[in-house]
Design a protein around this motif. Structure first.
Motif, PDB file in Angstrom:
ATOM      1  N   LEU A 187       0.822  -1.209   0.000  1.00 51.73           N
ATOM      2  CA  LEU A 187       0.000   0.000   0.000  1.00 51.73           C
ATOM      3  C   LEU A 187       0.855   1.257   0.000  1.00 51.73           C
ATOM      4  O   LEU A 187       0.564   2.214  -0.729  1.00 51.73           O
ATOM      5  N   VAL A 188       1.905   1.271   0.812  1.00 48.36           N
ATOM      6  CA  VAL A 188       2.805   2.429   0.852  1.00 48.36           C
ATOM      7  C   VAL A 188       3.478   2.605  -0.502  1.00 48.36           C
ATOM      8  O   VAL A 188       3.543   3.713  -1.042  1.00 48.36           O
ATOM      9  N   LYS A 189       3.950   1.516  -1.055  1.00 44.58           N
ATOM     10  CA  LYS A 189       4.609   1.557  -2.355  1.00 44.58           C
ATOM     11  C   LYS A 189       3.658   2.062  -3.440  1.00 44.58           C
ATOM     12  O   LYS A 189       4.021   2.905  -4.265  1.00 44.58           O
ATOM     13  N   ASP A 190       2.440   1.545  -3.440  1.00 47.07           N
ATOM     14  CA  ASP A 190       1.432   1.976  -4.415  1.00 47.07           C
ATOM     15  C   ASP A 190       1.106   3.455  -4.265  1.00 47.07           C
ATOM     16  O   ASP A 190       0.957   4.174  -5.253  1.00 47.07           O
ATOM     17  N   GLU A 191       0.996   3.912  -3.017  1.00 47.63           N
ATOM     18  CA  GLU A 191       0.685   5.324  -2.768  1.00 47.63           C
ATOM     19  C   GLU A 191       1.815   6.220  -3.258  1.00 47.63           C
ATOM     20  O   GLU A 191       1.565   7.251  -3.881  1.00 47.63           O
ATOM     21  N   LEU A 192       3.042   5.838  -2.997  1.00 48.72           N
ATOM     22  CA  LEU A 192       4.179   6.624  -3.485  1.00 48.72           C
ATOM     23  C   LEU A 192       4.182   6.682  -5.011  1.00 48.72           C
ATOM     24  O   LEU A 192       4.402   7.744  -5.596  1.00 48.72           O
ATOM     25  N   SER A 193       3.921   5.557  -5.660  1.00 48.85           N
ATOM     26  CA  SER A 193       3.871   5.528  -7.125  1.00 48.85           C
ATOM     27  C   SER A 193       2.753   6.415  -7.652  1.00 48.85           C
ATOM     28  O   SER A 193       2.931   7.159  -8.613  1.00 48.85           O
TER      29      SER A 193
END
Length: 190
Positions: free
Chosen positions: A10-16
């Motif tokens: 989720l964090v990775k997706d949000e950053l992307s």
């Protein structure tokens, strides 16, 4: 997938997602890592825990694409021709693009149009080609050169189709473009 893995994703997706929005609005060169972390509400340290560079935050979105291709190949019948397995994998990739056509088109346009992103994408694609070639060789015990050629030609056909899709501003059907380029490359016959 564990709770911790889902949280990381989720964090990775949000950053992307945040990075893609900022870059689409401000331009690639004008967008800094500092702006991305501020907009996402995380620290620089968190950003670099997930991504090596600003290029990776965009190209990482495509990692799922490469991993999906690998899993499709792994799931194909063992006696299927290697080129046909790759063809099925690339055709299934178009499903991801169709699920989020505006986002996929914007990301593809951004990657193709930004030299630093295009270079990182091609670097990542080299890794996918190597992995796909290794899978083909392991599955069907074909010559490593033949496996590498099949993977290379297939990914080149995909690149040509993506370029045509972006040039048409998404008006052409990506699945049909991929199918056409694979046909022209005779990727089910190699």
């Amino acid at each position: 997938m564990s709770f911790l893995e889902r949280k990381r994703q989720l964090v990775k997706d949000e950053l992307s997602h945040v990075a893609a929005q900022l870059i689409a609005r401000n331009g690639y060169e004008e967008t800094t890592v500092e702006q991305i972390v501020e907009a996402a509400g995380v620290s620089r340290r968190t950003f670099f825990r997930y991504f090596r560079s600003k290029e990776d935050v965009i190209v990482e979105v495509l990692t799922a694409v490469g991993e999906h291709a690998e899993s499709v190949i792994d799931g194909r019948p063992a006696d299927e021709a290697p080129a046909l397995s790759v063809r099925h994998a690339l055709m299934e990739l178009t499903v991801h693009y169709r699920s989020f056509p505006e986002k996929a088109l914007a990301l593809s346009r951004l990657i193709i149009g930004t030299p630093a992103l295009r270079a990182r994408y091609l670097d990542r694609q080299f890794e996918w080609r190597q992995s796909v070639a290794g899978r083909l060789q392991a599955r069907s015990a074909i010559d490593p050169v033949r496996a590498a050629l099949i993977a290379g030609v297939a990914f080149t056909a995909l690149d040509v189709a993506l370029g045509a899709w972006v040039a048409s501003d998404g008006a052409e059907d990506l699945g049909e473009l991929v199918e056409r380029t694979l046909d022209l490359a005779k990727i089910d016959q190699v």
